[in-house]
Design an enzyme around this catalytic site. Sequence first.
Site, PDB file in Angstrom:
ATOM      1  N   GLY A  60      13.422   4.194  14.664  1.00 45.58           N
ATOM      2  CA  GLY A  60      12.167   4.450  15.534  1.00 45.58           C
ATOM      3  C   GLY A  60      12.106   3.867  16.617  1.00 45.58           C
ATOM      4  O   GLY A  60      11.339   3.870  17.425  1.00 45.58           O
ATOM      5  N   CYS A  61      12.969   3.250  17.057  1.00 44.90           N
ATOM      6  CA  CYS A  61      13.134   2.375  18.471  1.00 44.90           C
ATOM      7  C   CYS A  61      14.216   3.182  19.259  1.00 44.90           C
ATOM      8  O   CYS A  61      15.280   3.910  18.780  1.00 44.90           O
ATOM      9  CB  CYS A  61      13.666   1.208  18.258  1.00 44.90           C
ATOM     10  SG  CYS A  61      12.675  -0.011  17.270  1.00 44.90           S
TER      11      CYS A  61
END
Length: 146
Positions: A60-61
């Site tokens: 998710g980064c």
Amino acid sequence: MSDPFIVPEEESAAEAIEAIREELELFDDWMQRYRYLINLGEKLPDFPSEWQNDQFRVVGCQSQVWLNFREQEGKLFFAGSSDAVIVKGLIALLLRIYSGRDAVEISQIDPIFITDLGLAGALSANRSNGVASMVKAIQTITQRYL
């Protein structure tokens, strides 16, 4: 190699959040705060290269972020790193708050502090999502110890 896991400076997460708030208030603008974040990231202990893989990657980064932990005497200690300098500073802030605490305290930390410190409004949407992903990863690890 030195220990990559962060030992907290403050007694509690609330004290760490307040200390960070006071430090951020010393700066007049966000350019100075970004420099502060970069400096914090540069001070993180070395993150072992053998941990820089998918097993420890935070999903998710936008940039690459890795997170590892150990449990010791009822407390969770975290280590982290990123390939992006500002993100590495954000990791340093999060680890200062979350690392070295027991699972109950960690589970009670309201991530609203990210907004309260002004970080959410000062970061790009991608970086804000990345910080949220890092907090979620820490919370997921913590759930195993509650």
